[in-house]
Structure formats: structure tokens, C-alpha cells
Design an enzyme around this catalytic site. Sequence first.
Site, mmCIF file in Angstrom:
data_model
loop_
_atom_site.group_PDB
_atom_site.id
_atom_site.type_symbol
_atom_site.label_atom_id
_atom_site.label_comp_id
_atom_site.label_asym_id
_atom_site.label_seq_id
_atom_site.Cartn_x
_atom_site.Cartn_y
_atom_site.Cartn_z
ATOM 1 N N CYS A 140 0.843 -1.190 0.000
ATOM 2 C CA CYS A 140 0.000 0.000 0.000
ATOM 3 C C CYS A 140 0.878 1.238 0.000
ATOM 4 O O CYS A 140 2.082 1.159 0.225
ATOM 5 C CB CYS A 140 -0.887 0.008 1.247
ATOM 6 S SG CYS A 140 -1.841 -1.496 1.417
ATOM 7 N N HIS A 176 10.413 -33.327 -22.807
ATOM 8 C CA HIS A 176 10.104 -34.206 -21.668
ATOM 9 C C HIS A 176 8.771 -33.839 -21.036
ATOM 10 O O HIS A 176 8.521 -34.142 -19.877
ATOM 11 C CB HIS A 176 11.231 -34.126 -20.625
ATOM 12 C CG HIS A 176 12.573 -34.466 -21.188
ATOM 13 N ND1 HIS A 176 12.910 -35.730 -21.639
ATOM 14 C CD2 HIS A 176 13.654 -33.679 -21.432
ATOM 15 C CE1 HIS A 176 14.154 -35.712 -22.098
ATOM 16 N NE2 HIS A 176 14.618 -34.496 -21.998
ATOM 17 N N GLU A 189 2.424 -11.001 -16.812
ATOM 18 C CA GLU A 189 2.136 -9.875 -15.894
ATOM 19 C C GLU A 189 1.163 -8.872 -16.507
ATOM 20 O O GLU A 189 0.251 -8.400 -15.845
ATOM 21 C CB GLU A 189 3.436 -9.134 -15.564
ATOM 22 C CG GLU A 189 4.324 -9.767 -14.522
ATOM 23 C CD GLU A 189 5.609 -8.951 -14.304
ATOM 24 O OE1 GLU A 189 5.969 -8.706 -13.145
ATOM 25 O OE2 GLU A 189 6.225 -8.555 -15.318
ATOM 26 N N TRP A 225 -3.521 -2.111 -1.463
ATOM 27 C CA TRP A 225 -3.378 -3.391 -2.140
ATOM 28 C C TRP A 225 -3.838 -4.409 -1.114
ATOM 29 O O TRP A 225 -3.134 -4.720 -0.156
ATOM 30 C CB TRP A 225 -1.918 -3.642 -2.518
ATOM 31 C CG TRP A 225 -1.737 -4.785 -3.451
ATOM 32 C CD1 TRP A 225 -2.048 -4.819 -4.777
ATOM 33 C CD2 TRP A 225 -1.185 -6.078 -3.169
ATOM 34 N NE1 TRP A 225 -1.725 -6.035 -5.313
ATOM 35 C CE2 TRP A 225 -1.214 -6.833 -4.348
ATOM 36 C CE3 TRP A 225 -0.695 -6.680 -2.017
ATOM 37 C CZ2 TRP A 225 -0.755 -8.158 -4.413
ATOM 38 C CZ3 TRP A 225 -0.235 -7.990 -2.085
ATOM 39 C CH2 TRP A 225 -0.265 -8.711 -3.277
ATOM 40 N N ASN A 268 0.414 0.471 6.054
ATOM 41 C CA ASN A 268 0.950 -0.394 5.012
ATOM 42 C C ASN A 268 1.601 -1.570 5.730
ATOM 43 O O ASN A 268 2.382 -1.367 6.654
ATOM 44 C CB ASN A 268 1.992 0.368 4.191
ATOM 45 C CG ASN A 268 2.812 -0.573 3.323
ATOM 46 O OD1 ASN A 268 2.316 -1.612 2.895
ATOM 47 N ND2 ASN A 268 4.072 -0.234 3.112
ATOM 48 N N GLY A 269 1.244 -2.789 5.336
ATOM 49 C CA GLY A 269 1.849 -3.946 5.999
ATOM 50 C C GLY A 269 0.784 -4.884 6.526
ATOM 51 O O GLY A 269 -0.358 -4.867 6.051
ATOM 52 N N LYS A 286 6.903 -11.231 -18.313
ATOM 53 C CA LYS A 286 6.386 -9.931 -18.774
ATOM 54 C C LYS A 286 5.025 -10.127 -19.457
ATOM 55 O O LYS A 286 4.074 -9.409 -19.203
ATOM 56 C CB LYS A 286 7.379 -9.266 -19.738
ATOM 57 C CG LYS A 286 8.633 -8.750 -19.054
ATOM 58 C CD LYS A 286 8.437 -7.436 -18.426
ATOM 59 C CE LYS A 286 8.540 -7.296 -16.911
ATOM 60 N NZ LYS A 286 9.094 -8.211 -16.030
ATOM 61 N N ARG A 302 2.124 1.271 -5.947
ATOM 62 C CA ARG A 302 2.260 0.382 -4.794
ATOM 63 C C ARG A 302 0.996 -0.432 -4.538
ATOM 64 O O ARG A 302 1.042 -1.437 -3.842
ATOM 65 C CB ARG A 302 2.608 1.178 -3.541
ATOM 66 C CG ARG A 302 3.907 1.970 -3.660
ATOM 67 C CD ARG A 302 4.165 2.760 -2.406
ATOM 68 N NE ARG A 302 4.322 1.870 -1.293
ATOM 69 C CZ ARG A 302 5.489 1.279 -0.973
ATOM 70 N NH1 ARG A 302 6.554 1.509 -1.709
ATOM 71 N NH2 ARG A 302 5.572 0.449 0.041
ATOM 72 N N GLU A 324 12.022 -14.535 -18.272
ATOM 73 C CA GLU A 324 11.649 -13.137 -18.031
ATOM 74 C C GLU A 324 10.658 -12.641 -19.086
ATOM 75 O O GLU A 324 9.676 -11.970 -18.774
ATOM 76 C CB GLU A 324 12.900 -12.248 -17.998
ATOM 77 C CG GLU A 324 12.664 -10.769 -17.826
ATOM 78 C CD GLU A 324 11.838 -10.376 -16.611
ATOM 79 O OE1 GLU A 324 11.313 -9.252 -16.601
ATOM 80 O OE2 GLU A 324 11.657 -11.217 -15.701
ATOM 81 N N LYS A 334 3.880 -3.236 -7.229
ATOM 82 C CA LYS A 334 5.302 -3.055 -7.533
ATOM 83 C C LYS A 334 6.189 -3.634 -6.445
ATOM 84 O O LYS A 334 7.262 -4.192 -6.705
ATOM 85 C CB LYS A 334 5.601 -1.559 -7.692
ATOM 86 C CG LYS A 334 7.011 -1.219 -8.096
ATOM 87 C CD LYS A 334 7.258 -1.637 -9.516
ATOM 88 C CE LYS A 334 8.651 -1.378 -10.033
ATOM 89 N NZ LYS A 334 8.950 -2.089 -11.254
HETATM 90 C C1 BG6 Z 1 6.707 -8.002 -7.716
HETATM 91 C C2 BG6 Z 1 6.784 -7.030 -8.884
HETATM 92 O O1 BG6 Z 1 5.769 -7.567 -6.812
HETATM 93 O O2 BG6 Z 1 7.974 -8.122 -7.060
HETATM 94 C C3 BG6 Z 1 7.829 -7.543 -9.853
HETATM 95 O O3 BG6 Z 1 5.510 -6.944 -9.510
HETATM 96 C C4 BG6 Z 1 9.167 -7.714 -9.135
HETATM 97 O O4 BG6 Z 1 7.961 -6.655 -10.920
HETATM 98 C C5 BG6 Z 1 9.054 -8.559 -7.872
HETATM 99 O O5 BG6 Z 1 10.081 -8.296 -10.001
HETATM 100 C C6 BG6 Z 1 10.316 -8.458 -7.033
HETATM 101 O O6 BG6 Z 1 10.458 -7.118 -6.597
HETATM 102 P P1 BG6 Z 1 11.850 -6.546 -6.076
HETATM 103 O O7 BG6 Z 1 11.544 -5.148 -5.712
HETATM 104 O O8 BG6 Z 1 12.219 -7.382 -4.886
HETATM 105 O O9 BG6 Z 1 12.833 -6.661 -7.171
#
Ligand code: BG6
Length: 611
Positions: free
Chosen positions: A2, A507, A491, A75, A101-102, A488, A27, A484, A606
Site C-alpha cells: 500500500c 520431456h 504480468e 493493495w 501499510n503492511g 512480462k 504500490r 523473463e 510493484k
Molecule cells: C513483484 C513485482 O511484486 O515483485 C515484480 O511486480 C518484481 O515486478 C518482484 O520483479 C520483485 O520485486 P523486487 O523489488 O524485490 O525486485
Amino acid sequence: MCGIVGYVGPRACQELILQGLERLEYRGYDSAGIALLDSEGDVSMVRAVGNLAALRGAADAHTSAATTGLGHTRWATHGKVTEQNAHPHFDMSRQLAVVMNGIIENYVELRAELAGEGIAFSSETDTEVIPHLLSKHYRGDLVQAVREVLPQLQGHYAFVAMHANEPGRLVGARKECPLVVGVGDGERFFGSAIPAFLRETRDIQLVEDGEIVVLEPDSTTILNGANEPVEREIKPVEMDEDAAEKGGHETFMLKEIYEQPDALWDTLGDRLNEDGTVEFAELGMDDAHLARVERIHIVACGTSYHAGLVGRYLIEDWARIPVHIEVASEYRYRTCLAGPGDMVIGITQSGESADTLAAMRVARERGAHVVALTNIMGSQATRDSDGVIFTRAGLEISVAATKTHTAQVMALALLALKLGRLKWALTATGAVEVASDLRAMPDIVRGYLESAAPAQVFEVAGRYFDRPFFLYLGRHVGVPVCFEGALKLKEISYIPTEAYPAGEMKHGPIALLAEGSPVVCVATDGHVFDKVVSNIQEVKARGAEVIAVATEGNQSIEQHVDDVLWVPRTPPLLSPIMANVPLQLFAYAVARAKGLNVDQPRNLAKTVTVE
Ligand code: BG6
């Protein structure tokens, strides 16, 4: 997780807080709210489900002249996404407001205890226990109430509270979740991150775990665990305001993809010398100590984990040091075998991911030298480590990480080069060669982004965006690139996508293929190119349509695939820095073609500061 914003000062703060929340929206953005306290002691509140635009719509109907206020963008962890569960939360007298937050891990017990004392809860959240506990302990001094309540809270959190009887005062506390103070002229700000108030001030004060912070317009009072005042220097931050704006791009993600050449250059910065030697100012290990490292563990989550996978190839190849890499959420609960003499690298762009922090702490307790590879100054990771390597990618706002990823790979390459020299695994000439290869990467990526290639990626994506499934394949350093690239796509486009080492495909996952199944293959030049081509032939034989990421000049690939995303030639071990870019753009173009919000994909945040 958050985002929290707070303000005390002479100015009407409704707009200031809304703007601060808009800059923290990355966030969390499923609901939001503000509470305002005017000089008469009246508290007003607006909350809304949805992103900040929804809150702004609701708030614009209530203009207030209040000069003390709190804001929160959520969040959800505990309690559904509803207006009742949005923050701020209040005590029953509605005089005491809190944003957090937390997670409060013992909230169930606390709720039961409070309910037993006649407290009526209006939400399902863990947060709401805080205003009720503060109210229970309130005897005219909010600071004292916070002091008495902190020992009762278990978990990791940062919260800010205000009381109707104390206009012009905010009280905050943190334990493992971020909280920072912005110092203005006759005004003060709270933020979960610096962008919350970057447009208003660049002067910040950091808050340590276990501290209570009292903000009044002209002062910041920080009290430690023993209730003693602590002096905390005011630090200017380098971060520029534009970082929080889109810089002319349609989204933050596209802006950040195009910022990669600068991020790579800045991460190289003054660390790489002509002779191939590398300096890390904050590593906390001198060369003699580094040369004694016999084992390296890497812990990380999400995209950072994929950077670590590339790092393993670089470190094992250039320095001949065995690297064990693991997702942090598993590493923290396995029997940790790291110990004195080992280096453990926690890769986390935000520096706040709870799982990575916990894995770093486990290793540190066992005596390993823990290094944080992070993008954020002052983040928790910089405190839970013995040394730091900063990527210098600048603020990354889009939830899907791009520039911080390639910057992490660049930083790991620098570390591998340094270790390679110190371990005599790389000759002096070899080091100079690697150094010039690294120095060439930013311009190679810049040249690619300024060429016609991105438009060609969009054109190819336009023919695949509506497919129900994708398979990504790669070999050697192409494996982390396909992981990766697939992440992407998942996500931001929400398309089910699998990624596999190409040799492993036969396999099992090959069973997923049917006529027309799209397969993305990382087929850049290197010692496994021919093997990748034979894997491509295997999937073609099952009717797949293949898109290959391949090295310019190697036309031989064209006969085997349906589409090619060409990338400039690079040394094979550094190809992930370049090959990631077309796959970022491909995922971006698919998501945009589907009309999706790429900066705020569903269900993601994020920074995940909870387990
Ligand atoms: C996720 C993000 O919450 O955390 C990703 O959406 C990110 O983009 C992952 O790679 C790890 O985050 P960080 O800040 O530890 O690199």
C-alpha cells in the site's frame, strides 16, 4: 504494497495528498481514501473503491481547507476490496484516524479482545485494530498512546495516525515497512516512498525500525525504542521529479523501456576502469575478502530472480565460483547452508520485498556476508545487509520491471568481472576485453531502441495478440531471458504462458502444442544456437508458429521460423541485456493491443512487503 501519504503545514492539503497518492499508485490501486483534520478539530473522510481517479472523483465534491491530513492507496491483504475496508480507519468516536501499510499478524486475537470490550468493528481489515487500540490508550497525547500500543502489534507495518484533539500533528511508526519524512519550509510530509512528496521537497529524513515519528509543521521529532529523541540528518535526494512523470511516453512502462540505455550507463558509471578493474564503494568487502569468497548464494523474487539466473552464468563463467540461486520465499524456509566465507546476494529493485529481506536475514544470521543489489537508497535491504550494490536505474513506476532488470544484469556482470580478476580466473587482457564489451552495451541498446526494430516488434505482436497461450523456449543464457519474457507477457497481458529450457521441452511441455500454437524462441548467436534450431524444428513439426529472437546477420534462422525479432550482435554472455528488450516490447504491444492497463496490471503490486 500500500501507499501512505501524510501532511502537516500551513497549506490546505487535500490536493497535496491526492497528488501524493497518485504518485504512489504503483504500490497498490484497488481502493483509496483520505482523512482531513481542520483547525477546529473536525475530521472529514472520503474513500473509494478503484484507483485514484475514483477517489479524486469522490473527493472533488468535498473541498476542505484542512491543513492536516492522511491518505492511503490500497493493495488488499485482509478484507475484500470494499469502501469499508479502504483506509483510513477510525476509532468508534471517529476522532482518531489511521492509515497503514503492511500486516498485523495477531489482529484476530486483538479484534477478539477489543470486541470483548464492546468495540464494534466496521471493516474486515487487520488495520482497524490500531485506531481502536490507540483510542483505548488515549489520554490526550497521541504519541504516548502509540508508545503503549506498539508492543501489542505483531507483524511488519508502517502506520500514521492523527487525532481530532491534536490538529497540526501526525504520529507515525514503522517496523520493516517503508516510511520516510519529507521536510518542507514550515511543512512536513509522510510517505511510503519519496515520490509521494517529491514535487514539494527533495529534503528527506529516514525513519528506522521501531522508531516513533511526530510531525508538526516546523519540526520532526524522532523517538527511539527507549523513548529518547534521536537526531536525524536531513538528506537531499537526487531523484528528479520527471521520474514520476511519463516523459512524453504513453505509459511508464514504455518510458522505462526507453530509459534502459541510461540506466545501463549509470549503473556502469564510475565503477569500471579502463584496465578492467571494478570498484564498488558500498560493497563492504575489500578485495582480499572478496578473493576468499568460495560460494555465492543469490536470493530474489520475480524479475529480480531472473536477473540472478543470468548472474549465475556470468559469475560461474568469469570467476569460476559456484553460484546457488533460489526464489527467496523458498530459501527462507529451507535449511540454510550459507555461512561465514559465503557471499549471499539479495536482489531486490525496491529493497522492500518481504521474502527477499527474510532470506537475507536468514543468511546473515548464519554468518554469511550479505550484499543487497537494489535500486533504492535507504530501502530496508540496505539495512539488512553488510554491503550494497546499487543499480542506478532511477525510479521505476510501472509494476512490470524492465530497466531495473537489465541494470541488475549489468551490475552482476560488473561483480563477475571483479571476482574473475581477483580469482585470477580472468586474465588481465580478458578483463580489459570484458570491460570494453560492457561499456559498449548501453549504446547497443540505444541503437536498437532508436532503430526500426521496436516498430517491427509491434507489427509482429499485432498478429499474435489474441492467442490463448504462449510457450517460451531458450538455452543457456537464453533460459533466464525466456523466463523473463514469459513473465512480462503474463504480468501485463494475462495470457497463460509457459517458459522452459528448450532441451527440457520434449520431456513434457511439448504436449501443450497444437496447430498454430505460438512459440517464442530465444535463438541469439552462441555455442547452443544449433541445439536451439533443432528444438525449433521439433515444435514446428507439431504445427507451432515460431517467433525467434535472433542475432542480426545470422539469416540462417529465417528458414526455420515464422517471424524474427532481430537484435544487434553482442558477446553471447551479455546477450540477455539486449534480448530482453524485444520481449519487453512484445509483451507491451500484446497488452496494448488487448487494451489493458500495462502500468497497473490486475492483482499485482510493484513492491510486495508482505509474505
Ligand atoms: C513483484 C513485482 O511484486 O515483485 C515484480 O511486480 C518484481 O515486478 C518482484 O520483479 C520483485 O520485486 P523486487 O523489488 O524485490 O525486485
